[in-house]
Design a protein around this motif. Sequence first.
Motif, short mmCIF file in Angstrom:
data_model
loop_
_atom_site.label_atom_id
_atom_site.label_comp_id
_atom_site.label_asym_id
_atom_site.label_seq_id
_atom_site.Cartn_x
_atom_site.Cartn_y
_atom_site.Cartn_z
N PRO A 110 0.82 -1.22 0.00
CA PRO A 110 0.00 0.00 0.00
C PRO A 110 0.85 1.27 0.00
CG PRO A 110 -0.74 -1.55 1.69
CD PRO A 110 0.59 -2.05 1.20
N ALA A 111 0.76 2.03 -1.07
CA ALA A 111 1.52 3.28 -1.16
C ALA A 111 1.04 4.30 -0.14
CB ALA A 111 1.41 3.85 -2.57
N SER A 112 -0.18 4.11 0.37
CA SER A 112 -0.73 5.05 1.36
C SER A 112 0.06 5.05 2.66
CB SER A 112 -2.19 4.70 1.65
OG SER A 112 -2.30 3.38 2.15
N LYS A 113 0.87 4.01 2.89
CA LYS A 113 1.69 3.95 4.11
C LYS A 113 2.92 4.86 4.02
CE LYS A 113 0.59 -0.86 5.42
NZ LYS A 113 0.28 -0.70 6.85
N ARG A 114 3.25 5.32 2.82
CA ARG A 114 4.49 6.06 2.60
C ARG A 114 4.31 7.56 2.82
NH1 ARG A 114 5.24 2.83 -3.09
NH2 ARG A 114 5.47 0.75 -2.13
N GLN A 115 5.26 8.13 3.53
CA GLN A 115 5.28 9.57 3.78
C GLN A 115 6.59 10.14 3.23
OE1 GLN A 115 4.89 9.77 8.06
NE2 GLN A 115 3.42 8.10 8.02
N LYS A 122 1.09 -6.08 3.39
CA LYS A 122 0.51 -4.98 4.17
C LYS A 122 1.26 -4.71 5.47
CE LYS A 122 -4.17 -5.48 2.32
NZ LYS A 122 -5.62 -5.67 2.64
N THR A 179 3.82 -3.03 7.83
CA THR A 179 4.42 -1.69 7.78
C THR A 179 5.91 -1.80 8.09
OG1 THR A 179 2.32 -0.73 8.51
CG2 THR A 179 4.27 0.68 8.64
N HIS A 204 8.65 -1.28 0.64
CA HIS A 204 8.62 0.17 0.43
C HIS A 204 10.02 0.68 0.12
CE1 HIS A 204 4.49 0.36 1.88
NE2 HIS A 204 4.86 -0.45 2.86
#
Length: 211
Positions: A38-43, A70, A72, A87
């Motif tokens: 999930p790219a949404s985990k990346r900041q 999934k 992290t 990631h």
Amino acid sequence: MLELVLGLSSVLASGVVMAWARARANTLEVVDLRAEAPASKRQVRKATVDAVVLHQTGFSRGLDPIRYRKVTAHFVVLPDGTVVQLHPVSARLSASNGFNSRSVAVEFVGNFRSVQGGWWKPEKYGRNTPSAAQIRAGRQLLRELQRVGVRYVFAHRQSLETRGNDPGPEIWHAVGQWAVTALGMSDGGPGYAVGTGAPIPDAWRRAPTLA
């Protein structure tokens, strides 16, 4: 991307990019699942990466890399020694609390024992011991990370006291303490912790003798 920095070549196999690197006498196998995680985990990461934080997942879903997409963490180390990249190292993840801004998170798959010899909810999450292949892969991954600027190795418990057995004495002694002794990395020294973390127990620094 770590693969490019390490000079890994990639081939397509069963829809998954498999990257291979050879360093010293060991071969590190990296399964690249960055496109599936999930790219949404990346900041956006603003700080320089100089640390790696070791974790245990507290569970095992077998050896299929896709089942960990999934989690992290930047990397997941499976019991058979496969390393899964989820990631980019350049991305900041909410994985290691006070170390997030500067660190790469590495999860070792398994529910591992505490110094007292017990497992966390073993009837639900099983009773695991780090495998020799898992330890070799973890060490090799840290060697490669050191080559791209990582100088510190921390335990998750050092940034969050409630993660008191993360990664646990077996992983810490075999991989974390090994990195301090063999690679010259720093764990901050005795008593070091950040935020709400707790220092590494002296018992973790020795070969684990579990009750």
